[in-house]
Design a protein around this motif. Structure first.
Motif, short mmCIF file in Angstrom:
data_model
loop_
_atom_site.label_atom_id
_atom_site.label_comp_id
_atom_site.label_asym_id
_atom_site.label_seq_id
_atom_site.Cartn_x
_atom_site.Cartn_y
_atom_site.Cartn_z
N ASN A 131 3.57 -41.91 -1.29
CA ASN A 131 2.17 -41.67 -1.61
C ASN A 131 1.45 -41.13 -0.37
OD1 ASN A 131 -0.81 -42.94 -1.64
ND2 ASN A 131 -0.18 -42.41 -3.71
N ASP A 132 0.44 -40.29 -0.59
CA ASP A 132 -0.22 -39.65 0.55
C ASP A 132 -0.98 -40.61 1.44
OD1 ASP A 132 -2.11 -40.02 -1.51
OD2 ASP A 132 -3.27 -38.26 -0.93
N THR A 133 -1.24 -41.83 0.98
CA THR A 133 -1.90 -42.82 1.85
C THR A 133 -1.05 -43.13 3.07
OG1 THR A 133 -2.85 -43.78 -0.14
CG2 THR A 133 -3.07 -45.05 1.86
N PHE A 134 0.28 -43.04 2.93
CA PHE A 134 1.16 -43.33 4.06
C PHE A 134 1.08 -42.23 5.13
CE2 PHE A 134 2.96 -46.15 0.87
CZ PHE A 134 3.11 -47.30 1.61
N ALA A 135 0.66 -41.02 4.76
CA ALA A 135 0.45 -39.98 5.77
C ALA A 135 -0.72 -40.36 6.66
CB ALA A 135 0.22 -38.63 5.11
N LEU A 136 -1.82 -40.82 6.04
CA LEU A 136 -2.97 -41.26 6.83
C LEU A 136 -2.59 -42.43 7.72
CD1 LEU A 136 -6.03 -41.33 7.48
CD2 LEU A 136 -6.28 -42.90 5.56
N LEU A 137 -1.87 -43.39 7.17
CA LEU A 137 -1.46 -44.55 7.96
C LEU A 137 -0.65 -44.12 9.17
CD1 LEU A 137 -1.16 -47.58 8.41
CD2 LEU A 137 0.77 -47.56 6.81
N ARG A 138 0.34 -43.26 8.97
CA ARG A 138 1.18 -42.85 10.10
C ARG A 138 0.39 -42.07 11.13
NH1 ARG A 138 2.94 -42.31 14.02
NH2 ARG A 138 5.04 -41.79 14.76
N ALA A 139 -0.56 -41.25 10.70
CA ALA A 139 -1.36 -40.48 11.66
C ALA A 139 -2.19 -41.39 12.55
CB ALA A 139 -2.27 -39.51 10.91
N GLY A 140 -2.55 -42.56 12.06
CA GLY A 140 -3.37 -43.48 12.84
C GLY A 140 -2.60 -44.51 13.63
N LEU A 141 -1.28 -44.53 13.50
CA LEU A 141 -0.46 -45.50 14.24
C LEU A 141 0.09 -44.87 15.51
CD1 LEU A 141 1.63 -47.17 11.38
CD2 LEU A 141 -0.45 -48.02 12.48
N VAL A 150 -2.54 -51.05 8.42
CA VAL A 150 -3.05 -50.81 7.08
C VAL A 150 -3.93 -49.57 7.13
CG1 VAL A 150 -4.72 -51.69 5.37
CG2 VAL A 150 -2.91 -53.19 6.24
N ALA A 151 -3.91 -48.79 6.07
CA ALA A 151 -4.79 -47.63 5.96
C ALA A 151 -5.56 -47.69 4.65
CB ALA A 151 -3.99 -46.33 6.03
N VAL A 152 -6.82 -47.30 4.71
CA VAL A 152 -7.64 -47.11 3.51
C VAL A 152 -8.08 -45.66 3.50
CG1 VAL A 152 -9.67 -47.80 2.20
CG2 VAL A 152 -8.46 -49.50 3.60
N VAL A 153 -7.74 -44.96 2.44
CA VAL A 153 -8.18 -43.57 2.28
C VAL A 153 -9.27 -43.54 1.21
CG1 VAL A 153 -6.33 -43.04 0.63
CG2 VAL A 153 -7.49 -41.20 1.82
N CYS A 154 -10.38 -42.91 1.54
CA CYS A 154 -11.47 -42.76 0.60
C CYS A 154 -11.89 -41.30 0.63
CB CYS A 154 -12.64 -43.68 0.96
SG CYS A 154 -13.94 -43.73 -0.28
N ALA A 156 -11.50 -38.08 -2.60
CA ALA A 156 -11.88 -37.92 -3.99
C ALA A 156 -11.72 -39.25 -4.73
CB ALA A 156 -11.05 -36.84 -4.65
N GLY A 157 -10.68 -39.99 -4.38
CA GLY A 157 -10.45 -41.32 -4.91
C GLY A 157 -10.33 -42.32 -3.78
N ILE A 158 -9.76 -43.47 -4.07
CA ILE A 158 -9.61 -44.50 -3.04
C ILE A 158 -8.24 -45.15 -3.19
CG2 ILE A 158 -10.67 -46.32 -4.46
CD1 ILE A 158 -11.95 -47.37 -1.79
N ASN A 159 -7.63 -45.48 -2.06
CA ASN A 159 -6.32 -46.14 -2.08
C ASN A 159 -6.13 -46.86 -0.75
OD1 ASN A 159 -3.82 -46.97 -2.93
ND2 ASN A 159 -2.99 -44.93 -3.26
N CYS A 160 -5.14 -47.71 -0.71
CA CYS A 160 -4.85 -48.48 0.50
C CYS A 160 -3.37 -48.77 0.54
CB CYS A 160 -5.66 -49.79 0.47
SG CYS A 160 -5.32 -50.93 1.84
N ALA A 161 -2.81 -48.75 1.75
CA ALA A 161 -1.40 -49.07 1.93
C ALA A 161 -1.21 -49.72 3.29
CB ALA A 161 -0.54 -47.81 1.82
N GLY A 162 -0.24 -50.61 3.37
CA GLY A 162 0.07 -51.26 4.64
C GLY A 162 1.56 -51.34 4.85
N LEU A 163 1.97 -51.52 6.10
CA LEU A 163 3.39 -51.48 6.46
C LEU A 163 3.64 -52.39 7.65
CD1 LEU A 163 6.07 -49.94 5.87
CD2 LEU A 163 5.31 -48.22 7.51
N THR A 164 4.78 -53.07 7.64
CA THR A 164 5.20 -53.91 8.76
C THR A 164 6.54 -53.42 9.28
OG1 THR A 164 6.36 -55.48 7.32
CG2 THR A 164 4.04 -55.94 7.79
N PRO A 165 6.91 -53.80 10.52
CA PRO A 165 8.16 -53.31 11.11
C PRO A 165 9.41 -53.68 10.31
CG PRO A 165 6.75 -54.21 12.82
CD PRO A 165 6.10 -54.55 11.51
N ASP A 166 9.36 -54.79 9.55
CA ASP A 166 10.54 -55.17 8.78
C ASP A 166 10.60 -54.49 7.42
OD1 ASP A 166 8.55 -56.48 7.40
OD2 ASP A 166 9.30 -58.51 7.80
#
Length: 353
Positions: A131-141, A150-154, A156-166
């Motif tokens: 999902n494109d939310t992970f692109a935003l997350l990676r750009a900010g890490l 964790v990333a929140v994209v707002c 045209a719509g809204i979404n959120c995704a998070g990721l841990t090292p494991d």
């Protein structure tokens, strides 16, 4: 080629997505490895051909990516035009990896179908779809460390995704009201219209939205705007233009508009806090990446309310606003998988600064 899940990414952690036909490298590559980075959002699509030294070899931009409306094959067919314009595709040698971060790839089955459709095009030796939310997350890490945040994209719509090292992820379906979503530019415009209509006919509180929204289209009042939208004199697709009008009216002090903006801030905060809690990250100092057109604009009321909300409900969070194009995040994910050196990351970020 077979389709599996969980390609390797920064810090050796597994990341979300579907990888079709992934092949691992053996030994040092005699040349820079190449990747096709795709960020396809609801309103626009960016494609970039990059290599592991951080060079951008070609780019292309097109319209929104809507496989749910246009069909998977048609949507990927439009991507093909942009891939060719960026210098990749069937007429060129396959790249080492295709990293596609796609709007409307909200469910695992959608990721699988899109990965299979892209693999059939033969653009790369391996394909990963997220999902494109992970692109935003990676750009900010940060680069060179295990992914955690964790990333929140707002937009045209809204979404959120998070990721841990494991490799654990927190995701939301992001399918609109049926999956509990509230907000984004399209939703905000609809809210503004709803409150403006009620302000104009007396069912709701008085609001400057009742004059500001029709004035944006050169119309005298809400009855004229309602008629124009209903009969097609003003295309419904243009209502997204009203989100900036909402923020301007709110900034001028209108109570109704300010309440809508405050509600959007609450939703950003609750999504971030929920994702952090699901990943057991609430007590850790981790980035909360904010992006998309609505959040990246840093509208003062919205931005301040989001920061206050995070300070109150996720005090260890470190808010980071990303204004770089999300295709940067897709390219960084590709470099993670291909094993780029630190100089490659730095060069790539510098070119999209």
């Amino acid at each position: 080629m077979s389709t599996g899940t969980g390609a390797r990414a920064g810090g050796g952690a597994r990341r979300p997505g579907t990888t079709a036909g992934a092949r691992s490298a053996s030994g040092a590559a005699p040349r820079p490895r190449t990747a096709l980075a795709v960020d396809a959002g609801n309103s626009k699509t960016d494609v970039a051909l990059v290599d592991t030294t951080g060079r951008i070899l070609g780019t292309a931009r097109g319209g929104g990516f809507r496989p749910h409306a246009d069909g998977v094959d048609a949507a990927v067919g439009e991507l093909a035009r942009l891939v060719a314009a960026a210098g990749a595709g069937p007429v060129a040698a396959p790249v080492d990896h295709v990293q596609a971060c796609l709007a409307n790839a909200d469910l695992p089955v959608e990721e699988e179908r899109l990965a299979a459709a892209i693999e059939r095009r033969g653009w790369g030796r391996s394909v990963t779809v997220v999902n494109d939310t992970f692109a935003l997350l990676r750009a900010g890490l940060p680069d060179g460390s295990a992914p955690r945040g964790v990333a929140v994209v707002c937009g045209a719509g809204i979404n959120c995704a998070g990721l841990t090292p494991d490799g654990r992820t927190a995701r939301f379906a992001s399918l609109g009201r049926i999956s509990g979503d509230w907000g984004g530019g399209v939703h905000l415009a609809d809210e503004a219209l709803w409150w403006a209509a009620r302000a104009a006919d007396g069912r709701g509180e008085p609001s400057a939205l009742a004059t500001a929204l029709p004035a944006h289209f050169g119309l005298a009042g809400m009855p004229e705007l309602i008629e124009a939208l209903h009969l097609g004199a003003v295309a419904r697709a243009r209502t997204h233009e009203l989100a900036p009008v909402l923020f301007a009216v709110a900034a001028a002090g209108d109570a109704v508009a300010r309440a809508i903006v405050a509600r959007q801030a609450e939703e950003v905060v609750v999504m971030a806090r929920t994702a952090l809690a699901r990943l057991d990250l609430l007590g850790e100092r981790v980035p909360v990446v904010l992006g998309g057109g609505v959040l990246a604009a840093r509208h003062p009321l919205l931005h301040d309310d989001v920061l206050k909300g995070l300070a109150a409900h996720a005090p260890s969070a470190d808010p980071v606003v990303v204004t770089a194009p999300p295709v940067l995040g897709a390219a960084l994910l590709a470099l993670d998988l291909l094993g780029a050196e630190a100089d490659g990351y730095a060069a790539l970020r510098a070119r999209w600064a």
